[in-house]
Structures are given as C-alpha cells and as structure tokens.
Scaffold this active site. Structure first.
Site, PDB file in Angstrom:
ATOM      1  N   GLU B  66       0.811  -1.215   0.000  1.00 54.15           N
ATOM      2  CA  GLU B  66       0.000   0.000   0.000  1.00 54.15           C
ATOM      3  C   GLU B  66       0.845   1.266   0.000  1.00 54.15           C
ATOM      4  O   GLU B  66       0.561   2.218  -0.723  1.00 54.15           O
ATOM      5  CB  GLU B  66      -0.959   0.031   1.200  1.00 54.15           C
ATOM      6  N   HIS B 135     -10.917  -3.787  10.403  1.00 54.18           N
ATOM      7  CA  HIS B 135     -11.647  -3.682   9.133  1.00 54.18           C
ATOM      8  C   HIS B 135     -12.923  -2.863   9.296  1.00 54.18           C
ATOM      9  O   HIS B 135     -13.870  -3.012   8.535  1.00 54.18           O
ATOM     10  CB  HIS B 135     -11.989  -5.075   8.578  1.00 54.18           C
TER      11      HIS B 135
END
Ligand code: TPP
Ligand code: MG
Lengths: 335, 330
Positions: B66, B135
C-alpha cells in the site's frame, strides 16, 4: 577506477562539464556551511561534500527530459540535473525567487521543468514516487527513465523493497541509486544494515552493481548501462555507490553529535577527493590545463557568491502566500 | 436531478453506481488507470468487470504494497497519468500514511503550486458487522486534518456516481469513502454520465425544528429517525454534506438559520470527528442562530469490537440519534 579507455568513451565537452558541476556542488555546499555558521540560513541543511561524483556521474547519463527523485541531502542531485544555484539559494533563504517560492526549503526543492520531482524530508519517501513516474512513462509509451536517489539508511525502509518488487514485475524504467556513505545519521551503516545493499536486488530478479561512488566515470558508465536497459524495456537496476560525506550529517551537529567518526577515516576519504581525482585525470589526458581548472573553480565560486547576493535581494513572499497552492484549479486557498 | 425520463426509474446498487462512474471516466480519458489489489476481480465490487473492457494495463492488480502504490500515484500523476486506487479497506490507509499525508497531500503545496496531482484513492470503510477493529475504521476525520486532500463520502447511489465522476476529473488528490454498509443499498441512478460538484452538500429531507447533519451511512439512519419522529410532531431536516473537504458550511449554516438546532451524526469515533469540526464551526460562525447547545452522535472512543453486542454498543444507533434530537429540543 575506470580506465583511460572508459574516459575516452565520454566526450571532452561532457567530461569538462561534469568536472564543472562537481566543483559547483562543492562550492555551493561550502558556502552553505559558512552561511549556516553565521546564522544566515533558516532551518537546517544536509551537505553533499565528498559525494559529488555520484550525482554528477549518474545525471550525466540522463537526458534533460529524464527524471530524478532525491533526498534530504539533495543539493548535489539538483545541481547535477541542471538546477540554477541562484534559484536554489533563494529557496534556501525562503525567498520568492526560489524554485518553490520559498515554500519548500532545502528538503523540498522541486523543479518539474528540470525533471526534478523533488528532494524529500522523509527518508525513503522519494522511492515510490520515482517508481511511479517510471510507471507513468512506461504506461504512456514514453522512453524517459527515472533515477531514484536514496541513502544506505533508506535502504532499510519497507518502500525500498516494495518498490524494487513492483518495478521488477512491471519492468519499470527506474534506476535505484543507493548512496552508501557509511553512516545513517550518526550510526555506522554496518550496525544497522544486513549484508550488502547491492545484493538486495538479487532476490527481486533485477541486476545490481556496486560502484566506486568517488569515481565519476565509473558512476557514469554504470548508470549508462542501467539507462539503456531501462529504455529498452528491460526494467530496473540497483546501483550501490560507496562514498563518504565530508561534512556532518547536518550542519550544526557538533552541538550534540560528539566525535562519532575516527579522524583517520575522515582523512583517508578526504585524500580520495572525487573532484581532485577526476580533474587530475583530465589534466593528464591533456583535456585541460591546471590553469583552466583553476579558472573553472574561480568562475563557480563567483557564481555561488552571486547566488547569495541574488537570494539576499529577492523579497520574501507575501505572507498570505502561505494560504495558496494547496489545491489546483477552482479552489486555490485553504478552504 | 436532470435524468432523462427513460432512465429516471432505473434503480441500481450503490457499488454499481461507483462502477458506472469509474467506467465513464475510463472511457472519457485514456490517461485514467485503476490500480489496487485484485481490482481485476474486485472483492468489494466497484471495479468488477472493468478489466474485460479496458484491459489489464488500465485496470491493474498491484502487489500488497500500500505505501508504495499510494506513493507511486504521486510520481505518476505528476507526469501525466490520472491514477485511481482501490485501497479496499479504510484501515489500509494507515499502512500508507506517509505517502498519503506527507507526499500526495503536500507536493503541490511544497512546490509552490508547480504541479497538480489528479489522483483518487477510494475505499470501502466503516463497520459492516463483526468485521472487527482493523476492518471497521472510518479514517475520514484524520484525513480531514491533513490539508491537501479533498474528501468525499456519498450516502446514495445517485451521489456515489456523480461524485466519482467529479473526483476523477478533479486535479487534486481526492479520497473517496464508500461506507461499507451502503454498498448494497439501492437507488435511482441515471444511465448517462453526470457529475456532482465537490463541496456542495444536499438537503436529503426538509424540516423545520432541527438540523441533523449526517455523513455517509449515518444519512439513511437519520432519514429513518426523521420519519419516525415526524409522527411525534417533530420536523427534522437532514443535511448531507457529501464532501467533507471542502465542506459546504454555507448550506449547514443556512439550515441552522431556519431550525436553530443542530445535531451532527458521524459514523466515526467521537474525538476530533467530522461531527466535532462541524459543531465547532457552526458554534463559532453561528452562535446567535442556536437556540440550544448542539449535540454530536458518534462512536465511543474505542476500536470497533468483534462480538455483535459489543459492536452495537460502540457504533451509532437510531436511538442515539433520537436522544440527541430530544436533547437539542428540550
Ligand atoms: C522517515 C524518516 N525517519 C527518520 C528521519 C530522520 N533522518 C533524517 S536523515 C536520516 C538518516 C538517513 O540516512 P541515509 O539514508 O544513509 O542518508 P544520508 O543522510 O547518509 O545521506 C534520518 C534518520 C527522517 N527524515 N525520515
Ligand atoms: Mg548514509
């Protein structure tokens, strides 16, 4: 050391220009050291003295429209890529005629016209950015290449490994040039860094080359090889250039750093001055006399003096410029 | 809405509306590329099917790196691409914070305006039911504080498509949040391409007694509450800013001018939430308009836990909104 035959591969004009740029970097940095001591510079600076051959050798293998990303120790890369010392000096003084109108300073000089996507205050920060410009160039079918300069310290950042990986699988025209100057701030590289940095390319399936970073010709030739691979679509290369910084990690470090480098080590590396070594080769090749060498030095010294004058005369930006340049187009300003 | 009569009643999912926006932009400008982990297949769905039409170079799978691919977009945008990144999950921004906050957000500013960086970072985010702490984040408040990122958080399929188009056309880094639970909601979306300007909010329901500013997944909750309270004779106005940077304070203040009461509902942790910022700004700029102290509705200041009753305890509920409305009316 690269041989006479290697030198002959470079044109005389090129070689003289390379020497001039190395001298320009040296004189620029020495001036900054003096200005810093006199309290004339806002902020702080990391100087490139001793490492000039890396930037100049590498950038001399590039076209004007090729690109670089640089580091906190970036003045040498900028000058090697064609930046003007007066606009650099104005930036370091925080003036409106600086490359970034005084918004960036030493660690954020950017010049898109010159293909300089920026020095960077974050160690390793420029590595993905240069990998990205290489991605765009290859995606858009251009044959430009990008050199990513970074230090031995930055070679321990995750983005270095990530960027080599993606550059390898996407075959990107990027050249990773690691400047190993033996220290990460005040700690010897060997205490922090496993193995040889150049070997980190092997598991990524990309060529790696260790180069004497004090030999500008060797540097040039290694980067030329990497550039031709990159332009041909054969992907990235890692080059580890071994050198040494003459000045401190940053100017003013003596206030806290102590004696962290042996005197003998420093003296030994100063003996191996990359500018003297290259100048002497040019003299012995008959490409230049000692007088001509001195004349180049004098010219560069006076251009640096003129840059200081230029910077001092350039106004500070209007204070409200602090609120500009956040967003492009319609929404200039903070909100 | 300026939809043609043939398409006005077409209802599609939010996630499909995002995809239509992306498809439109990939078609409109060949410099637009979409990258991310498994964008070819697309776990969440916004990019599903695009690779078949635009090929694997324009809809390109990245390694799980990322920090690097978020940063690559900076270099790529600086030299002519218009990258769009599917980051997949809101928390993954944390992995890439340097490249987002120090590089993408700052390069134009630091360079004195030399460059523009047309990049979109989009992601699903927010609690979706036992996705647990890593999450379920909604990091929009943190990113609002960065300076240099525009931030979009639509609440309806119609807005999702129009804001995606504007985000991709914008010449700045734009972070686009798709609140997870909205992905499967349906709404009327015209087939043709249209855009919704960034920085323009929308009154989702008109009312006279209290202004409820709601963000992302809080909007349908606020609308549901408004309907229930209508029966009790309370008239709730629901304002959706749609974009958090820039924020449409004019619209919010205009609404508060009429109602005199403010509740802000944010699907994020309370401290330094978007709700906090909106309440502070309205209080500063419109203190005299207020008949009572404004209220914030946001999560407790803890990570979002896994077990259903624990999660329910932390995140915002309809009854939290009702209590806040009652408090400002008291
Ligand atoms: C992410 C980050 N961590 C730490 C620093 C502080 N810092 C500035 S320069 C430096 C050392 C960098 O070493 P190296 O990469 O070898 O470059 P050199 O200074 O030797 O040229 C450090 C740790 C920083 N600027 N950014
Ligand atoms: Mg070092």
């Amino acid at each position: 050391m690269a041989t006479q035959k290697d030198l002959d591969h470079i044109t005389k004009d090129d070689a003289l220009d390379m020497l001039r740029r190395m001298i320009r970097i040296r004189r620029f940095e020495e001036k900054l050291s003096v200005l810093f001591k006199r309290g004339k510079l806002p902020g702080f600076v990391h100087l490139y003295t001793g490492e000039e051959a890396i930037a100049v050798g590498a950038c001399s293998a590039l076209r004007d429209d090729d690109r670089i990303t640089s580091t906190h120790r970036g003045h040498g890369h900028l000058i090697a890529k064609g930046a003007l010392v007066n606009r650099m000096m104005a930036e370091l003084f925080g003036r409106v005629d600086g490359y970034c109108r005084g918004k960036g300073g030493s660690m954020h000089i950017v010049s898109f016209e010159l293909g300089i996507i920026g020095t960077n205050g974050i160690v390793g920060g420029g590595i993905p950015i240069g990998t990205g410009s290489a991605w765009a160039d290859s995606h858009l079918g251009r044959d430009n290449v990008t050199i990513v300069f970074f230090g031995d310290g930055a070679s321990n950042q995750g983005v270095f490994f990530e960027s080599m990986n993606i550059a390898s699988v996407w075959k990107l025209p990027v050249i990773f040039v690691c400047e190993n100057n033996g220290y990460t701030e005040w700690t010897p590289t060997a205490e922090l860094t496993a193995g040889n940095i150049v070997d980190r390319s092997a598991p990524m399936g990309i060529p790696g080359e260790a180069v004497d970073g004090n030999d500008v010709v060797a540097m040039r030739l290694a980067v030329e090889r990497a550039v031709s691979r990159a332009r041909a679509g054969d992907g990235p290369t890692l080059i580890e250039a071994r050198s040494y910084r003459w000045n401190g990690h940053n100017e003013g470090e003596e206030a806290f750093a102590g004696a962290y480098r042996p005197d003998a080590e420093q003296a030994e590396w100063r003996e191996r001055d990359p500018i003297v070594a290259f100048g002497e080769r040019l003299v012995s090749a008959g490409w230049m006399t000692r007088d001509e060498w001195d004349a180049v030095d004098a010219e560069e010294l006076s251009s640096v003096d003129a840059a200081v004058e230029f910077a001092e005369q350039s106004p500070f930006p209007d204070a409200d410029e602090a609120l500009l340049h956040l967003f492009a187009d319609d929404s200039e300003g903070v909100r | 809405m300026n939809a043609q009569s043939t398409t006005t009643d077409r209802s599609i999912y939010f996630i499909e509306a995002m995809r239509e926006g992306l498809r439109g932009m990939l078609t409109e400008d060949e410099n637009v590329v979409v990258i991310g982990e498994d964008v070819g297949r697309s776990v969440i769905g916004a990019t599903r099917g695009l690779v078949e039409d635009f090929g694997p170079m324009r809809v390109r799978n990245t390694p799980i790196s990322e920090a690097t691919f978020v940063g690559m977009c900076v270099g790529a945008a600086a030299v002519g691409l218009r990258p769009v990144v599917d980051l997949m999950v809101g928390s993954f921004f944390y992995v890439a914070m340097d490249q987002l906050a120090d590089q993408a957000a700052k390069l134009r500013y630091m360079s004195g305006g030399q460059v523009s960086l047309p990049i979109v970072y989009f992601t699903a985010s927010g609690p979706s039911g036992s996705a647990a702490a890593q999450h379920s984040e909604n990091p929009h408040p943190m990113l609002m504080n960065v300076a240099g990122l525009k931030i979009v958080m639509p609440s309806t399929p119609y807005d999702a498509k129009g804001l995606m188009v504007s985000a991709v056309r914008d010449n700045n880094p734009v972070v686009y949040f798709q609140d997870f639970v909205l992905g499967g909601t349906r709404g009327v979306v015209p087939e043709e391409l249209y855009s919704i300007p960034l920085g323009v909010g929308d009154i989702k329901r008109h009312g006279t007694d209290v202004t409820v500013v709601a963000i992302g997944a809080a909007v349908p909750k606020a609308l549901r509450v408004a309907e229930v309270m209508e029966k009790d004779g309370v008239s709730v106005e629901v304002v959706d800013p749609r974009t958090l940077v820039p924020m449409d304070y004019d619209l919010i203040l205009e609404s508060v001018t009429r109602t005199g009461r403010l509740v802000v509902v944010d699907n994020a942790r309370l401290t330094c939430s978007a709700a906090s910022e909106i309440v502070a700004t309205v209080t500063e700029r419109g203190f005299d308009l207020l008949k009572s102290a404004p209220q914030r509705v946001a999560w407790a200041d803890v990570p979002v836990p896994f077990s259903p009753p624990l999660e329910e305890r932390v995140v915002i509920s309809d009854s939290d909104i009702v209590s806040a409305i009652r408090a400002v009316l008291a």
